[in-house]
Motif scaffolding. Structure first.
Motif, PDB file in Angstrom:
ATOM      1  N   GLN A 125      12.016  11.362 -13.399  1.00 42.92           N
ATOM      2  CA  GLN A 125      12.022  12.298 -12.075  1.00 42.92           C
ATOM      3  C   GLN A 125      13.313  13.199 -12.333  1.00 42.92           C
ATOM      4  O   GLN A 125      14.286  13.003 -12.661  1.00 42.92           O
ATOM      5  CB  GLN A 125      12.389  11.377 -10.979  1.00 42.92           C
ATOM      6  CG  GLN A 125      12.699  11.987  -9.662  1.00 42.92           C
ATOM      7  CD  GLN A 125      12.885  10.817  -8.513  1.00 42.92           C
ATOM      8  OE1 GLN A 125      12.787   9.603  -8.738  1.00 42.92           O
ATOM      9  NE2 GLN A 125      13.343  11.293  -7.442  1.00 42.92           N
ATOM     10  N   TYR A 174       6.462  13.676  -4.045  1.00 46.78           N
ATOM     11  CA  TYR A 174       6.887  14.514  -5.343  1.00 46.78           C
ATOM     12  C   TYR A 174       5.771  15.204  -5.765  1.00 46.78           C
ATOM     13  O   TYR A 174       4.361  14.986  -5.629  1.00 46.78           O
ATOM     14  CB  TYR A 174       7.301  13.394  -6.496  1.00 46.78           C
ATOM     15  CG  TYR A 174       8.613  12.851  -6.126  1.00 46.78           C
ATOM     16  CD1 TYR A 174       9.937  13.184  -6.463  1.00 46.78           C
ATOM     17  CD2 TYR A 174       8.624  11.531  -5.271  1.00 46.78           C
ATOM     18  CE1 TYR A 174      11.058  12.567  -6.015  1.00 46.78           C
ATOM     19  CE2 TYR A 174       9.654  10.881  -4.832  1.00 46.78           C
ATOM     20  CZ  TYR A 174      10.994  11.333  -5.296  1.00 46.78           C
ATOM     21  OH  TYR A 174      11.970  10.680  -5.129  1.00 46.78           O
ATOM     22  N   GLN A 220      13.315  11.307   0.215  1.00 47.59           N
ATOM     23  CA  GLN A 220      12.360  11.931  -0.317  1.00 47.59           C
ATOM     24  C   GLN A 220      11.295  10.874  -0.905  1.00 47.59           C
ATOM     25  O   GLN A 220      11.394   9.988  -1.271  1.00 47.59           O
ATOM     26  CB  GLN A 220      12.904  12.369  -1.900  1.00 47.59           C
ATOM     27  CG  GLN A 220      11.637  13.170  -2.398  1.00 47.59           C
ATOM     28  CD  GLN A 220      11.365  14.507  -1.833  1.00 47.59           C
ATOM     29  OE1 GLN A 220      12.474  15.318  -1.160  1.00 47.59           O
ATOM     30  NE2 GLN A 220      10.287  15.061  -1.647  1.00 47.59           N
ATOM     31  N   PRO A 255      10.882  16.749  -6.919  1.00 48.42           N
ATOM     32  CA  PRO A 255      10.797  16.443  -5.252  1.00 48.42           C
ATOM     33  C   PRO A 255       9.979  17.521  -4.490  1.00 48.42           C
ATOM     34  O   PRO A 255      10.138  18.857  -4.991  1.00 48.42           O
ATOM     35  CB  PRO A 255      12.067  16.507  -4.789  1.00 48.42           C
ATOM     36  CG  PRO A 255      13.194  16.317  -5.972  1.00 48.42           C
ATOM     37  CD  PRO A 255      12.394  16.753  -7.079  1.00 48.42           C
TER      38      PRO A 255
END
Length: 298
Positions: free
Chosen positions: A249, A267, A264, A281
């Motif tokens: 990530q 994605y 968040q 994100p």
């Protein structure tokens, strides 16, 4: 010759001189006793020999048809019960009775040889205490009617002609070289596992490889890289849901780290030039460029 001359001649021949000795013809004395002794000894020997011959005939069960368990018939020789052979046996055919099996037994091993006209061994079957060995140009196992070959082996290849080959061992089947087969299937309610513990596993086919798990899961696991490559076509993934786990990530900006981690939930999937996938994100626009620093990581 006149009658008088004949009478005179006869009288002359009948006269014996007084000093003439008479010899007796025959065997007398100790020679006669020795002769009778040898004749008696010969008769006793003949009687003993005859008695032993009759005893042997009775013990060995000699008859007109054969000897004991050995019977001589029109079709050959028939043995009943157990028989022991101390020297090689040369026969054209050996078979048992219809209601009993044929058993060949030895303290060490049983060897069956086939020879040609020159006496050279062309085929040999040895049943020993440790192994069963067959030496021949081609070994075949056929069905009961003899029309279909179930198993055959020679110097070039081994062929299995059965409809289904079942391996019941817990470790499965181990092949040191390549295997060529049109279909590999597991038993019902069992798992199919193709594994190469220390080397690579390669599946090749000129018209495609089809892997199907109709009622279960399909897993591909490796220690290092898993590569799916198509030189002239495409890789098509078709499923109700496609998941990619453990994707690294990335962060759009370091200033909004705390707030993005808390709120968040969406994605976007980004791709590095090397083909590596990572998550960034999601926002109003693409954030892959701002998170591309992850592509530099090893």
């Amino acid at each position: 010759m006149t009658r008088e001359q004949y009478i005179l001649a006869t009288q002359h021949n009948l006269e014996r001189p007084e000093n003439q000795q008479v010899y007796q013809v025959g065997i007398y004395g100790w020679r006669k006793r020795c002769l009778y002794f040898f004749v008696l000894l010969l008769m006793v020997t003949m009687i003993i020999n005859l008695a032993l011959t009759i005893w042997i005939l009775k013990v060995m069960k000699f008859s007109v048809n054969g000897m004991g368990n050995l019977k001589i018939t029109n079709k050959g020789i028939r043995l009943e019960g157990k028989s022991e052979f101390l020297l090689p046996l040369y026969v054209k055919e050996v078979h048992s009775r219809k209601d009993s099996p044929l058993m060949l037994q030895s303290d060490r091993n049983v060897t069956v040889n086939a020879r040609n006209n020159l006496g050279h061994i062309t085929g040999q079957l040895t049943v020993g205490s440790n192994a069963v060995e067959a030496q021949c140009r081609r070994f075949e196992v056929k069905t009961e009617d003899g029309k279909k070959v179930l198993f055959s082996a020679d110097e070039n290849e081994i062929a299995i002609g059965v409809d289904k080959l079942r391996v019941t061992g817990p470790e499965g089947a181990v092949f040191e070289q390549s295997v060529e087969t049109p279909h590999i299937r597991a038993e019902s309610a069992q798992e199919l596992k193709l594994e190469s513990p220390t080397r690579t596993l390669t599946l090749e086919a000129p018209k495609g490889v089809h892997i199907s798990a109709a009622e279960g899961e399909l897993k591909a696991t490796c220690r290092r890289e898993l590569e799916l490559q198509s030189t002239d076509g495409e890789i098509f993934l078709n499923a109700k849901s496609i998941r990619l786990g453990n994707i690294p990530q990335g962060l759009a900006s370091s200033s909004s780290t705390s707030s993005s981690n808390l709120h968040q939930t969406v994605y976007e999937v980004c791709v590095c030039p090397s083909g590596k996938l990572f998550l960034s994100p999601a926002s109003m626009g693409s954030t892959c460029q701002s998170s591309s620093s992850i592509c530099l990581r090893i």
